[in-house]
Design an enzyme around this catalytic site. Sequence first.
Site, PDB file in Angstrom:
ATOM      1  N   LYS A  11     -12.763   0.379  -3.592  1.00  0.00           N
ATOM      2  CA  LYS A  11     -13.298   0.655  -2.251  1.00  0.00           C
ATOM      3  C   LYS A  11     -14.613  -0.097  -1.978  1.00  0.00           C
ATOM      4  O   LYS A  11     -15.245  -0.631  -2.908  1.00  0.00           O
ATOM      5  CB  LYS A  11     -13.518   2.173  -2.116  1.00  0.00           C
ATOM      6  CG  LYS A  11     -12.221   2.977  -2.165  1.00  0.00           C
ATOM      7  CD  LYS A  11     -12.493   4.443  -1.839  1.00  0.00           C
ATOM      8  CE  LYS A  11     -11.215   5.253  -1.848  1.00  0.00           C
ATOM      9  NZ  LYS A  11     -11.451   6.644  -1.377  1.00  0.00           N
ATOM     10  N   TYR A  51      -4.170   5.733   5.997  1.00  0.00           N
ATOM     11  CA  TYR A  51      -4.610   7.110   5.768  1.00  0.00           C
ATOM     12  C   TYR A  51      -4.070   8.072   6.842  1.00  0.00           C
ATOM     13  O   TYR A  51      -4.696   9.102   7.111  1.00  0.00           O
ATOM     14  CB  TYR A  51      -6.133   7.173   5.741  1.00  0.00           C
ATOM     15  CG  TYR A  51      -6.753   6.750   4.425  1.00  0.00           C
ATOM     16  CD1 TYR A  51      -6.487   7.450   3.243  1.00  0.00           C
ATOM     17  CD2 TYR A  51      -7.628   5.680   4.350  1.00  0.00           C
ATOM     18  CE1 TYR A  51      -7.056   7.085   2.036  1.00  0.00           C
ATOM     19  CE2 TYR A  51      -8.216   5.304   3.139  1.00  0.00           C
ATOM     20  CZ  TYR A  51      -7.921   6.015   1.987  1.00  0.00           C
ATOM     21  OH  TYR A  51      -8.493   5.669   0.784  1.00  0.00           O
ATOM     22  N   ASN A 114     -16.170   7.020  -3.058  1.00  0.00           N
ATOM     23  CA  ASN A 114     -15.772   7.381  -4.421  1.00  0.00           C
ATOM     24  C   ASN A 114     -15.075   6.243  -5.181  1.00  0.00           C
ATOM     25  O   ASN A 114     -14.289   6.476  -6.086  1.00  0.00           O
ATOM     26  CB  ASN A 114     -14.939   8.669  -4.416  1.00  0.00           C
ATOM     27  CG  ASN A 114     -13.623   8.519  -3.698  1.00  0.00           C
ATOM     28  OD1 ASN A 114     -13.375   7.510  -3.055  1.00  0.00           O
ATOM     29  ND2 ASN A 114     -12.764   9.523  -3.811  1.00  0.00           N
ATOM     30  N   HIS A 117      -9.228   4.342  -4.942  1.00  0.00           N
ATOM     31  CA  HIS A 117      -8.114   5.170  -4.462  1.00  0.00           C
ATOM     32  C   HIS A 117      -6.917   4.900  -5.367  1.00  0.00           C
ATOM     33  O   HIS A 117      -6.721   3.764  -5.813  1.00  0.00           O
ATOM     34  CB  HIS A 117      -7.730   4.803  -3.021  1.00  0.00           C
ATOM     35  CG  HIS A 117      -6.386   5.340  -2.617  1.00  0.00           C
ATOM     36  ND1 HIS A 117      -6.204   6.612  -2.154  1.00  0.00           N
ATOM     37  CD2 HIS A 117      -5.139   4.776  -2.685  1.00  0.00           C
ATOM     38  CE1 HIS A 117      -4.907   6.811  -1.925  1.00  0.00           C
ATOM     39  NE2 HIS A 117      -4.243   5.717  -2.236  1.00  0.00           N
ATOM     40  N   GLU A 128       2.830   3.007  -0.234  1.00  0.00           N
ATOM     41  CA  GLU A 128       1.507   2.366  -0.226  1.00  0.00           C
ATOM     42  C   GLU A 128       1.587   0.929  -0.754  1.00  0.00           C
ATOM     43  O   GLU A 128       0.925   0.032  -0.236  1.00  0.00           O
ATOM     44  CB  GLU A 128       0.520   3.200  -1.044  1.00  0.00           C
ATOM     45  CG  GLU A 128       0.211   4.535  -0.375  1.00  0.00           C
ATOM     46  CD  GLU A 128      -0.808   5.376  -1.146  1.00  0.00           C
ATOM     47  OE1 GLU A 128      -1.252   4.947  -2.230  1.00  0.00           O
ATOM     48  OE2 GLU A 128      -1.152   6.459  -0.646  1.00  0.00           O
TER      49      GLU A 128
HETATM   50  P1  CMP Z   1      -8.713   8.871  -1.497  1.00  0.00           P
HETATM   51  O1  CMP Z   1      -8.041   9.051  -2.814  1.00  0.00           O
HETATM   52  O2  CMP Z   1      -8.898   7.492  -1.024  1.00  0.00           O
HETATM   53  O3  CMP Z   1      -7.889   9.670  -0.384  1.00  0.00           O
HETATM   54  C1  CMP Z   1      -8.493  10.142   0.794  1.00  0.00           C
HETATM   55  C2  CMP Z   1      -9.970  10.035   0.756  1.00  0.00           C
HETATM   56  O4  CMP Z   1     -10.660  10.825   1.687  1.00  0.00           O
HETATM   57  C3  CMP Z   1     -10.475  10.522  -0.583  1.00  0.00           C
HETATM   58  O5  CMP Z   1     -10.143   9.569  -1.569  1.00  0.00           O
HETATM   59  C4  CMP Z   1     -11.957  10.713  -0.320  1.00  0.00           C
HETATM   60  O6  CMP Z   1     -12.710   9.545  -0.563  1.00  0.00           O
HETATM   61  C5  CMP Z   1     -11.954  10.993   1.170  1.00  0.00           C
HETATM   62  N1  CMP Z   1     -12.362  12.374   1.419  1.00  0.00           N
HETATM   63  C6  CMP Z   1     -11.748  13.491   1.027  1.00  0.00           C
HETATM   64  N2  CMP Z   1     -12.432  14.568   1.455  1.00  0.00           N
HETATM   65  C7  CMP Z   1     -13.502  14.096   2.152  1.00  0.00           C
HETATM   66  C8  CMP Z   1     -14.565  14.711   2.827  1.00  0.00           C
HETATM   67  N3  CMP Z   1     -14.671  16.051   2.893  1.00  0.00           N
HETATM   68  N4  CMP Z   1     -15.480  13.930   3.413  1.00  0.00           N
HETATM   69  C9  CMP Z   1     -15.373  12.569   3.359  1.00  0.00           C
HETATM   70  N5  CMP Z   1     -14.361  11.927   2.717  1.00  0.00           N
HETATM   71  C10 CMP Z   1     -13.442  12.688   2.124  1.00  0.00           C
END
Ligand code: CMP
Length: 140
Positions: A11, A51, A114, A117, A128
């Site tokens: 990311k 998403y 984070n 993904h 995906e």
């Molecule tokens: P990812 O595995 O990419 O799938 C969806 C993403 O949404 C997740 O990782 C997080 O990075 C993001 N996400 C989930 N919950 C929250 C939240 N409460 N606020 C912001 N981002 C979120």
Amino acid sequence: MATERTLSIIKPDATKRNLTGIINSKFEAAGLRIVAQKRIQMTKAQAGVFYAVHKERPFFDELTTFMTSEPVVVQVLEGEDAILKNREVMGATNPAEAADGTIRKEFALSLGENSVHGSDAPETAAVEIAYFFSGLELVG
Ligand code: CMP
């Protein structure tokens, strides 16, 4: 155990900090083979489709804004139980809950930023992978 493929995204928070190589080394050390990889910058519309399952969530706009803020590296990882193995290497979605040694524990900045993904199931992995790659681009 079965050989699987999973979709991984490095990311914007990680590409921006030049962490692509060290994250890839963790995948490879865990036995995951990078069989396709490219660096792209998504539009909001492209990120929104990817998403779409989160469209009604309050964080949807934050998520798609973040995912389009810098380039990302999209990749296909292959290996025995690749989907679960990748999720173990990544660690919990929230870095505050991620185990020691995982990518998110070491590098993630927050729940949103984070670092990586990974697909969560075989069905989503297939969808995906097909979203970003043609069959010709998958070179095992
Ligand atoms: P990812 O595995 O990419 O799938 C969806 C993403 O949404 C997740 O990782 C997080 O990075 C993001 N996400 C989930 N919950 C929250 C939240 N409460 N606020 C912001 N981002 C979120």
